[in-house]
Design a protein around this motif. Sequence first.
Motif, mmCIF file in Angstrom:
data_model
loop_
_atom_site.group_PDB
_atom_site.id
_atom_site.type_symbol
_atom_site.label_atom_id
_atom_site.label_comp_id
_atom_site.label_asym_id
_atom_site.label_seq_id
_atom_site.Cartn_x
_atom_site.Cartn_y
_atom_site.Cartn_z
ATOM 1 N N PHE A 142 28.063 51.772 20.539
ATOM 2 C CA PHE A 142 28.037 51.213 21.843
ATOM 3 C C PHE A 142 29.467 51.578 22.382
ATOM 4 O O PHE A 142 29.511 52.292 23.432
ATOM 5 C CB PHE A 142 27.656 49.908 21.893
ATOM 6 C CG PHE A 142 27.414 49.241 23.283
ATOM 7 C CD1 PHE A 142 26.365 49.392 23.792
ATOM 8 C CD2 PHE A 142 28.553 48.422 23.724
ATOM 9 C CE1 PHE A 142 26.113 48.780 25.167
ATOM 10 C CE2 PHE A 142 28.444 47.924 25.084
ATOM 11 C CZ PHE A 142 27.101 48.019 25.645
ATOM 12 N N LEU A 143 30.562 50.817 21.968
ATOM 13 C CA LEU A 143 31.794 50.892 22.365
ATOM 14 C C LEU A 143 32.441 52.413 22.388
ATOM 15 O O LEU A 143 32.893 52.974 23.600
ATOM 16 C CB LEU A 143 32.782 50.264 21.766
ATOM 17 C CG LEU A 143 34.174 49.989 22.378
ATOM 18 C CD1 LEU A 143 34.013 49.332 23.765
ATOM 19 C CD2 LEU A 143 35.307 49.237 21.701
ATOM 20 N N PRO A 144 32.225 53.218 21.244
ATOM 21 C CA PRO A 144 32.533 54.551 21.411
ATOM 22 C C PRO A 144 31.842 55.303 22.546
ATOM 23 O O PRO A 144 32.823 56.078 23.125
ATOM 24 C CB PRO A 144 32.206 55.239 19.825
ATOM 25 C CG PRO A 144 32.031 53.849 19.037
ATOM 26 C CD PRO A 144 31.741 52.646 19.991
ATOM 27 N N SER A 145 30.805 55.045 22.554
ATOM 28 C CA SER A 145 29.948 55.958 23.578
ATOM 29 C C SER A 145 30.508 55.654 24.999
ATOM 30 O O SER A 145 30.848 56.494 26.129
ATOM 31 C CB SER A 145 28.404 55.673 23.797
ATOM 32 O OG SER A 145 28.076 56.003 22.406
ATOM 33 N N LEU A 146 30.722 54.264 25.368
ATOM 34 C CA LEU A 146 31.408 53.825 26.594
ATOM 35 C C LEU A 146 32.915 54.443 26.912
ATOM 36 O O LEU A 146 33.106 54.669 27.981
ATOM 37 C CB LEU A 146 31.132 52.314 26.892
ATOM 38 C CG LEU A 146 29.833 51.778 27.006
ATOM 39 C CD1 LEU A 146 29.875 50.150 27.161
ATOM 40 C CD2 LEU A 146 29.285 52.355 28.075
ATOM 41 N N ALA A 147 33.493 54.110 25.843
ATOM 42 C CA ALA A 147 35.024 54.664 25.887
ATOM 43 C C ALA A 147 34.862 56.026 26.314
ATOM 44 O O ALA A 147 36.053 56.534 26.884
ATOM 45 C CB ALA A 147 35.689 54.230 24.609
ATOM 46 N N GLY A 148 34.161 56.721 25.393
ATOM 47 C CA GLY A 148 34.217 58.399 25.578
ATOM 48 C C GLY A 148 33.811 58.700 26.934
ATOM 49 O O GLY A 148 34.620 59.631 27.691
ATOM 50 N N ILE A 149 32.855 58.027 27.389
ATOM 51 C CA ILE A 149 32.435 58.570 28.939
ATOM 52 C C ILE A 149 33.646 58.097 29.740
ATOM 53 O O ILE A 149 33.740 58.990 30.777
ATOM 54 C CB ILE A 149 30.987 57.638 29.128
ATOM 55 C CG1 ILE A 149 30.002 58.101 28.361
ATOM 56 C CG2 ILE A 149 30.563 57.859 30.555
ATOM 57 C CD1 ILE A 149 28.718 57.585 28.454
ATOM 58 N N THR A 150 34.073 56.716 29.543
ATOM 59 C CA THR A 150 35.366 56.553 30.634
ATOM 60 C C THR A 150 36.133 57.339 30.604
ATOM 61 O O THR A 150 36.835 58.052 31.487
ATOM 62 C CB THR A 150 35.454 55.089 30.257
ATOM 63 O OG1 THR A 150 34.475 54.274 30.169
ATOM 64 C CG2 THR A 150 36.384 54.448 31.406
ATOM 65 N N THR A 202 38.200 52.661 17.777
ATOM 66 C CA THR A 202 37.071 52.628 17.087
ATOM 67 C C THR A 202 36.940 53.569 15.763
ATOM 68 O O THR A 202 36.057 53.338 15.034
ATOM 69 C CB THR A 202 36.063 53.297 18.015
ATOM 70 O OG1 THR A 202 36.246 54.709 18.206
ATOM 71 C CG2 THR A 202 35.877 52.374 19.120
ATOM 72 N N VAL A 203 38.349 54.254 15.313
ATOM 73 C CA VAL A 203 38.305 54.807 14.156
ATOM 74 C C VAL A 203 38.430 53.952 12.892
ATOM 75 O O VAL A 203 39.102 52.924 13.173
ATOM 76 C CB VAL A 203 39.292 56.077 14.320
ATOM 77 C CG1 VAL A 203 39.560 56.556 13.009
ATOM 78 C CG2 VAL A 203 39.351 56.796 15.393
ATOM 79 N N SER A 261 39.645 46.832 19.981
ATOM 80 C CA SER A 261 38.767 46.139 18.883
ATOM 81 C C SER A 261 38.600 44.670 19.151
ATOM 82 O O SER A 261 37.426 44.029 18.728
ATOM 83 C CB SER A 261 39.831 45.890 17.438
ATOM 84 O OG SER A 261 41.014 45.517 17.709
ATOM 85 N N GLY A 262 39.345 43.960 20.017
ATOM 86 C CA GLY A 262 39.162 42.511 20.482
ATOM 87 C C GLY A 262 37.854 42.423 21.307
ATOM 88 O O GLY A 262 37.227 42.030 21.295
ATOM 89 N N LEU A 263 38.003 43.663 22.226
ATOM 90 C CA LEU A 263 36.676 43.960 23.124
ATOM 91 C C LEU A 263 35.638 44.066 22.472
ATOM 92 O O LEU A 263 34.562 43.410 22.732
ATOM 93 C CB LEU A 263 37.041 45.269 23.900
ATOM 94 C CG LEU A 263 36.456 45.465 25.121
ATOM 95 C CD1 LEU A 263 36.888 44.596 26.339
ATOM 96 C CD2 LEU A 263 36.347 46.913 25.646
ATOM 97 N N GLU A 264 35.437 44.958 21.388
ATOM 98 C CA GLU A 264 34.163 45.068 20.692
ATOM 99 C C GLU A 264 33.659 43.805 20.000
ATOM 100 O O GLU A 264 32.452 43.584 19.944
ATOM 101 C CB GLU A 264 34.282 46.062 19.630
ATOM 102 C CG GLU A 264 33.023 46.797 19.043
ATOM 103 C CD GLU A 264 33.298 48.046 18.129
ATOM 104 O OE1 GLU A 264 34.186 48.351 17.706
ATOM 105 O OE2 GLU A 264 32.119 48.879 18.166
ATOM 106 N N ARG A 265 34.768 43.240 19.150
ATOM 107 C CA ARG A 265 34.275 41.876 18.621
ATOM 108 C C ARG A 265 33.894 40.889 19.386
ATOM 109 O O ARG A 265 32.906 40.219 19.152
ATOM 110 C CB ARG A 265 35.476 41.575 17.847
ATOM 111 C CG ARG A 265 35.287 40.854 16.256
ATOM 112 C CD ARG A 265 36.573 40.407 15.676
ATOM 113 N NE ARG A 265 37.451 41.555 15.746
ATOM 114 C CZ ARG A 265 38.822 41.375 16.115
ATOM 115 N NH1 ARG A 265 39.082 40.287 16.754
ATOM 116 N NH2 ARG A 265 39.696 42.475 16.075
#
Lengths: 139, 502
Positions: free
Chosen positions: A36-44, B181-182, B445-449
């Motif tokens: 979820f976050l990787p896709s959103l961050a990548g698109i941004t 995210t890594v 990381s705080g955002l995702e958590r």
Amino acid sequence: MAEKIITLFFLLGSIVYLFFAQQFTFGTLGSPKSGFLPSLAGITALLLSLTLLYKQLRSNQTSVLDKVNWTKFIFIIIGLLFYITFLNMIGYFAATFILLFYLFKVADTAGWRMPLLISFSSATIFYFIFANYLSVTLP
Amino acid sequence: MDIFNMLLQGFLVSIIPGNLLACTIGVIIGTLVGVLPGIDTVSAIALLLPFSYGMDSTAALIMFAGIYYGSKYGGSTTSILINVPGEAASVVTCLDGYPMAQKGRAGAALSVSAIGSFVAGSIGIIGLTLLAPPLAQAALAFGPPEYFSISLVGLIFLSKLTGTSTLKSALMAAVGVMLSTVGLDSLSGISRFSFGIDELDRGFDLSILAMGMFGIGEILTTMTQLNTKTNIPSINFKDLYPTKEEWRRSIVPMFRGGIVGFLVGLLPGPAATISSYLSYALEKRCSKNPNEFGCGAIEGVAGPESANNSAISATMIPLLSLGLPFCGATAILLSGFMIHGITPGPGLITEQPALFWGLIASMYIGNVLLLIINLPLIGVFVQLLKTPLNILMPLVAALTLTGAYSINNSILDLMWIVIFGILGFLLRRTGFEPSPLIIGLVLGSGLERGLTQGLIICNGSILAMITRPISAIILSLGALALFYSVAKWISRINCAGKKANC
């Protein structure tokens, strides 16, 4: 020009990142998964770098950058890579001594005796601080 | 009254010889970092992280905080004497500080800068003392949804306030989130973007990234610059007395700068730098003789130098109360807390009151020490400016590499340091600010958590998550900031269109 190259680097980087992000499950807005976050961050990042590149290409302004001695830059990077490659092989003391002496010469330090002396004493001091005082296992 | 008692107990902690020594070492290193161009606050703290392993955690954190606020004191010295800012926050000091030095008033500029820093630093620390405990108390009610909102809005504000271009800062923050995210996903346990390299499973270490971007990046910048020799004026103690007129003109800007700095310090971004520019603009507007600005107006030194010191104390508030760093230096301070197994945030004040209040009390002591160091001993630090950078930079490079290796005993970390160093060097050259990247890494990381845990709490309803009262208020602020940016952007495009038609 350099600014555009950096933006292009981030544009390509975000495309590659997005490509690999597709390997992870996206989930839904109510139940996001690891993609979820990787896709959103990548698109941004992709959208931002595209906008920035478009803006830079349309702009007529040319930014004047400070002059840099690129020969020195390359020599410093070679020295650092040498250090990383040979640190485990020749040990911390020898590698640090060589790196310091090399960097002193790259930085145009005059003479031979003084750079050799400072390199030797500094490598010794660093070794004792990290290995003895901080108990770090150095190669 | 309770705060006063706790502060008194904090003083008892901070005057323990070990803590007092750590404070003194911290402020001296901080002043050195500020004075010497080519060494950044973030990289200096990152570099010293390994040295703190053997130290008591309170002493270590007191030392790191000392480096942080001490560096802003020293930053003005080079700006005034040789027109080279030791710190980004002191760039604006060059505008009037250097012309004052050319008129033979370098001593007065240095002393006004040091006294202003002391006055405003004290305002900032008093604000920190009064504001951090109630905020931490309020933050006890915060759950993952609120932390998600703070992180998200923090990133929005950060992009708006940092550097010269909003787009560039936003891109850097997004790259920081991508880097966060890594490694192993804390919730699912899935390894992301590690490409089979086991060492990447632990993700990017904040201190490694900071050492590379700021440490090696700065070394590359300094060592590859074409050599220019500068004459450094000598400063005698008697030169440090400002005239009555200079005093009269400096006092109000000092207090005004202190208040401006404190308010800016509460916002995400490089508060010290922004507040110094804001204070300069304010002083110019308030001055009866705005034409003097740029030619050696003492208000142009007193205001900005006060503002950046006050801002530093204010940036500690979100870190200590919420556990969230809003600028590069507090992000690396967070790393220092983590290394010692301490999690800053709402629980810190109740779980570790001695550390919390000891740290705050040490800032009062450090502020007094800095005044002593920067007034009678200013001549000593001016002499340090004569240290040849061709000797200093290789030593810092070797020390950075050794420090980085000692964190995880990893050669791969050294490789990352060089890669991030090259990236930091290129980013700075092309007007991209590396700080939002570092903060993006921490807040990502705080955002995702916050998002995933918040959705679990709210039974998968994003609406329930964002309409919780505190969350809604914080998100509304972010939405307002975004709306303002978009409206400004559209009006700028319209103006440009009208001009083109004319």
